[in-house]
Scaffold this motif. Sequence first.
Motif, PDB file in Angstrom:
ATOM      1  N   ALA A  24       0.832  -1.204   0.000  1.00 58.11           N
ATOM      2  CA  ALA A  24       0.000   0.000   0.000  1.00 58.11           C
ATOM      3  C   ALA A  24       0.868   1.256   0.000  1.00 58.11           C
ATOM      4  CB  ALA A  24      -0.928  -0.005   1.211  1.00 58.11           C
ATOM      5  N   ARG A  25       1.959   1.232   0.787  1.00 58.42           N
ATOM      6  CA  ARG A  25       2.869   2.381   0.816  1.00 58.42           C
ATOM      7  C   ARG A  25       3.627   2.521  -0.508  1.00 58.42           C
ATOM      8  NH1 ARG A  25       3.509   0.955   6.425  1.00 58.42           N
ATOM      9  NH2 ARG A  25       5.133  -0.541   5.882  1.00 58.42           N
ATOM     10  N   GLU A  26       4.092   1.403  -1.072  1.00 61.40           N
ATOM     11  CA  GLU A  26       4.881   1.468  -2.309  1.00 61.40           C
ATOM     12  C   GLU A  26       4.060   1.998  -3.470  1.00 61.40           C
ATOM     13  OE1 GLU A  26       7.550  -1.467  -5.175  1.00 61.40           O
ATOM     14  OE2 GLU A  26       7.605  -1.591  -2.999  1.00 61.40           O
ATOM     15  N   TYR A  27       2.787   1.569  -3.560  1.00 59.27           N
ATOM     16  CA  TYR A  27       1.946   2.009  -4.675  1.00 59.27           C
ATOM     17  C   TYR A  27       1.107   3.234  -4.308  1.00 59.27           C
ATOM     18  CZ  TYR A  27       3.238  -2.364  -6.972  1.00 59.27           C
ATOM     19  OH  TYR A  27       3.944  -3.381  -7.558  1.00 59.27           O
ATOM     20  N   ASN A  28       1.271   3.709  -3.080  1.00 60.33           N
ATOM     21  CA  ASN A  28       0.569   4.919  -2.622  1.00 60.33           C
ATOM     22  C   ASN A  28      -0.948   4.773  -2.781  1.00 60.33           C
ATOM     23  OD1 ASN A  28       0.436   7.497  -1.493  1.00 60.33           O
ATOM     24  ND2 ASN A  28       0.480   8.501  -3.505  1.00 60.33           N
ATOM     25  N   VAL A  29      -1.477   3.650  -2.296  1.00 56.55           N
ATOM     26  CA  VAL A  29      -2.918   3.409  -2.339  1.00 56.55           C
ATOM     27  C   VAL A  29      -3.415   3.147  -0.918  1.00 56.55           C
ATOM     28  CG1 VAL A  29      -2.893   2.519  -4.686  1.00 56.55           C
ATOM     29  CG2 VAL A  29      -2.614   0.932  -2.772  1.00 56.55           C
ATOM     30  N   SER A  30      -4.716   3.249  -0.725  1.00 56.07           N
ATOM     31  CA  SER A  30      -5.315   3.063   0.600  1.00 56.07           C
ATOM     32  C   SER A  30      -5.418   1.583   0.937  1.00 56.07           C
ATOM     33  CB  SER A  30      -6.704   3.693   0.642  1.00 56.07           C
ATOM     34  OG  SER A  30      -7.579   2.990  -0.227  1.00 56.07           O
ATOM     35  N   SER A  31      -5.669   1.293   2.213  1.00 52.45           N
ATOM     36  CA  SER A  31      -5.863  -0.096   2.645  1.00 52.45           C
ATOM     37  C   SER A  31      -7.114  -0.695   2.006  1.00 52.45           C
ATOM     38  CB  SER A  31      -5.972  -0.162   4.177  1.00 52.45           C
ATOM     39  OG  SER A  31      -7.082   0.601   4.637  1.00 52.45           O
ATOM     40  N   THR A  32      -8.108   0.157   1.743  1.00 47.10           N
ATOM     41  CA  THR A  32      -9.323  -0.331   1.082  1.00 47.10           C
ATOM     42  C   THR A  32      -9.020  -0.808  -0.334  1.00 47.10           C
ATOM     43  OG1 THR A  32     -10.688   1.203   2.366  1.00 47.10           O
ATOM     44  CG2 THR A  32     -11.663   0.283   0.359  1.00 47.10           C
ATOM     45  N   LEU A  33      -8.186  -0.050  -1.074  1.00 49.78           N
ATOM     46  CA  LEU A  33      -7.808  -0.475  -2.420  1.00 49.78           C
ATOM     47  C   LEU A  33      -6.953  -1.740  -2.377  1.00 49.78           C
ATOM     48  CD1 LEU A  33      -6.987   2.809  -4.391  1.00 49.78           C
ATOM     49  CD2 LEU A  33      -8.829   1.170  -4.833  1.00 49.78           C
ATOM     50  N   MET A  34      -6.067  -1.861  -1.385  1.00 46.02           N
ATOM     51  CA  MET A  34      -5.271  -3.083  -1.263  1.00 46.02           C
ATOM     52  C   MET A  34      -6.173  -4.272  -0.945  1.00 46.02           C
ATOM     53  SD  MET A  34      -2.251  -2.631  -2.152  1.00 46.02           S
ATOM     54  CE  MET A  34      -1.871  -4.328  -1.784  1.00 46.02           C
ATOM     55  N   ASN A  35      -7.215  -4.044  -0.159  1.00 44.53           N
ATOM     56  CA  ASN A  35      -8.153  -5.121   0.135  1.00 44.53           C
ATOM     57  C   ASN A  35      -8.883  -5.592  -1.120  1.00 44.53           C
ATOM     58  OD1 ASN A  35      -7.676  -5.611   2.794  1.00 44.53           O
ATOM     59  ND2 ASN A  35      -9.610  -4.795   3.563  1.00 44.53           N
ATOM     60  N   LEU A  36      -8.993  -4.706  -2.126  1.00 38.86           N
ATOM     61  CA  LEU A  36      -9.623  -5.120  -3.384  1.00 38.86           C
ATOM     62  C   LEU A  36      -8.808  -6.191  -4.099  1.00 38.86           C
ATOM     63  CD1 LEU A  36     -11.011  -1.792  -4.904  1.00 38.86           C
ATOM     64  CD2 LEU A  36     -12.281  -3.652  -3.815  1.00 38.86           C
ATOM     65  N   THR A  37      -7.481  -6.244  -3.848  1.00 38.96           N
ATOM     66  CA  THR A  37      -6.696  -7.339  -4.429  1.00 38.96           C
ATOM     67  C   THR A  37      -7.040  -8.660  -3.760  1.00 38.96           C
ATOM     68  OG1 THR A  37      -4.793  -7.044  -2.940  1.00 38.96           O
ATOM     69  CG2 THR A  37      -4.815  -5.750  -4.976  1.00 38.96           C
ATOM     70  N   LEU A  38      -7.466  -8.605  -2.500  1.00 38.15           N
ATOM     71  CA  LEU A  38      -7.980  -9.808  -1.827  1.00 38.15           C
ATOM     72  C   LEU A  38      -9.361 -10.157  -2.370  1.00 38.15           C
ATOM     73  CD1 LEU A  38      -7.073  -8.971   1.895  1.00 38.15           C
ATOM     74  CD2 LEU A  38      -5.731 -10.308   0.260  1.00 38.15           C
ATOM     75  N   THR A  39     -10.166  -9.124  -2.565  1.00 39.52           N
ATOM     76  CA  THR A  39     -11.527  -9.339  -3.074  1.00 39.52           C
ATOM     77  C   THR A  39     -11.499  -9.970  -4.463  1.00 39.52           C
ATOM     78  OG1 THR A  39     -12.299  -7.418  -1.815  1.00 39.52           O
ATOM     79  CG2 THR A  39     -13.705  -8.193  -3.616  1.00 39.52           C
ATOM     80  N   SER A  40     -10.662  -9.415  -5.345  1.00 42.11           N
ATOM     81  CA  SER A  40     -10.579  -9.957  -6.704  1.00 42.11           C
ATOM     82  C   SER A  40     -10.052 -11.389  -6.682  1.00 42.11           C
ATOM     83  CB  SER A  40      -9.683  -9.072  -7.569  1.00 42.11           C
ATOM     84  OG  SER A  40      -8.353  -9.050  -7.081  1.00 42.11           O
ATOM     85  N   TYR A  41      -9.099 -11.661  -5.806  1.00 44.77           N
ATOM     86  CA  TYR A  41      -8.573 -13.028  -5.672  1.00 44.77           C
ATOM     87  C   TYR A  41      -9.702 -13.986  -5.315  1.00 44.77           C
ATOM     88  CZ  TYR A  41      -5.407 -16.804  -4.209  1.00 44.77           C
ATOM     89  OH  TYR A  41      -4.744 -18.003  -4.088  1.00 44.77           O
ATOM     90  N   PHE A 411     -17.666 -15.509  -3.379  1.00 41.99           N
ATOM     91  CA  PHE A 411     -18.344 -14.267  -3.736  1.00 41.99           C
ATOM     92  C   PHE A 411     -18.791 -13.515  -2.473  1.00 41.99           C
ATOM     93  CE2 PHE A 411     -19.630 -13.746  -8.355  1.00 41.99           C
ATOM     94  CZ  PHE A 411     -18.516 -14.424  -8.817  1.00 41.99           C
ATOM     95  N   MET A 412     -19.369 -14.243  -1.530  1.00 43.66           N
ATOM     96  CA  MET A 412     -19.792 -13.583  -0.292  1.00 43.66           C
ATOM     97  C   MET A 412     -18.579 -13.137   0.522  1.00 43.66           C
ATOM     98  SD  MET A 412     -23.169 -15.691   0.968  1.00 43.66           S
ATOM     99  CE  MET A 412     -23.365 -14.602   2.366  1.00 43.66           C
ATOM    100  N   GLY A 413     -17.548 -13.983   0.556  1.00 39.97           N
ATOM    101  CA  GLY A 413     -16.338 -13.614   1.282  1.00 39.97           C
ATOM    102  C   GLY A 413     -15.656 -12.412   0.674  1.00 39.97           C
ATOM    103  N   ALA A 414     -15.709 -12.316  -0.660  1.00 39.80           N
ATOM    104  CA  ALA A 414     -15.115 -11.159  -1.337  1.00 39.80           C
ATOM    105  C   ALA A 414     -15.817  -9.874  -0.933  1.00 39.80           C
ATOM    106  CB  ALA A 414     -15.184 -11.351  -2.852  1.00 39.80           C
ATOM    107  N   GLY A 415     -17.137  -9.935  -0.839  1.00 42.15           N
ATOM    108  CA  GLY A 415     -17.883  -8.763  -0.389  1.00 42.15           C
ATOM    109  C   GLY A 415     -17.519  -8.368   1.035  1.00 42.15           C
ATOM    110  N   GLY A 416     -17.396  -9.365   1.907  1.00 46.07           N
ATOM    111  CA  GLY A 416     -17.013  -9.089   3.294  1.00 46.07           C
ATOM    112  C   GLY A 416     -15.626  -8.496   3.394  1.00 46.07           C
TER     113      GLY A 416
END
Length: 473
Positions: A24-41, A411-416
């Motif tokens: 998150a620090r290296e790409y200068n993005v928020s924790s919410t955006l980093m969590n989207l990489t978990l969501t997409s996974y 899908f439900m876990g991704a939303g959570g």
Amino acid sequence: LAAWGGFFSPLSANIYFPALTDLAREYNVSSTLMNLTLTSYMIFQGLAPTIFGDIADMAGRRPAYIIGFIIYIGANIGLALQNSYAALFVLRCVQSTGSSATIALGNGVVADVATSSERGTWMGYVTSGPMIAPAIAPIIGGLLSEFLGWRAIFWFLVIMAGVYMVPLLVVFPETGRNVVGNGRIPPQKFNMSLLSYLKVRKTAKAYGDDELSRAVSRDEQQALARQRKLRIPNPLGTLKVIAQKDAGLLLFYNSVVYTAFYTVISSAPYLFEEIYGFNDLQVGLAFIPFGVGAMIAPMTAGKLMDWNYRRLAKKCGLHIDKKRGDDLKDFPLEKARLYVAIPMLVIGTLVTLCYGWILHVEPSLAAPLVMHFFLGLCLTGAFNCMSVMLVDYYPLSPATATAANNLVRCFMGAGGTALITMMIDAMGRGWCFTFIAGAIAVFSPIILVLIRWGPKWRDERRLKMEAHANGSG
């Protein structure tokens, strides 16, 4: 090997957690955006098995494994070399696509080789790989990220997958019933392991082609050859599983529990850094109790399910046939599996509730780590019981059934996962996890509904399938 293969999907997810804050620090993005990489996974973790499960039930387990790992190795090389958040996001999707089918394929292998009376223990063996991953993946990820940088995480996964491919190609046999029947029929040459190919070749030379042909039933060969006709994989087969009353309810409730499980572990890196000031390595080490509980759970739940199966079989006067399997038409399978899940769900729900308020008061580290152990033990044990129940519903297409399970719960876990940090910020730690525990409790009567009406629905599906088979025959 099936357990080891199932290790890669949760390994790839959990090894990544300690590096989230650095990325998150290296790409200068928020924790919410980093969590989207978990969501997409997780989204692709649900989608990919719908295709790979159909391939496995149609053409065999080995082709699905090999295709998946080729994709997985390529994605990890790309992740190790990429330099942007967009590339990270896309390649995490590809990485998930390659690795996520392995759990469904492992469950398919269990259904191929184990009868219902032994399925709980065998599922415990196969799911031990996926459950060990949460125990060691964050530690490995923390060590690699802290001392070698986050790119080393993905090079490590490339090496691990390459090592796995060697025994997969050399010794792993084809087990799919549509391909080898009960094991007496050789698979296609392209679908043989090296050892299987050498064995068949040696037998052909020793006894001649005629003797080899007589060793298997010609009728069985022809029947299986018709089933082996390749076609475009149909992911809609999983939707048919979801549409069933018993399977649909089970999938929905399992997904609610899985979402609670995943919101705990996905939020832990941020919460532990915020409360205790942890670095990457310390975050990884903090996952040990959670992983240990998750590692113990499959074998514990499996042994309990097999014990309960034998107890109910004795009560019903059912003779257990470990070679041919049992006639389960009038057997209360739902009681054999779900009775074991109920106490685990009760304890897991209460621990989730307590966990939120423990984090709210910010006590010593020991308290949340103890909660992590019991969450890993109880919620993972409940997953295992419900996964075995699902395979029991669809013993002839277990990979497709497990793919349906992955689709709904991921899908439900991704939303959570996408919402958890915003929920914690808006509601506070205590009320956020109170809400999550409440969701598990509200939908818990589904288990009682399945125990009461599940046998009737299962029998109705069996009669429809028999009528369909007779009509097509």
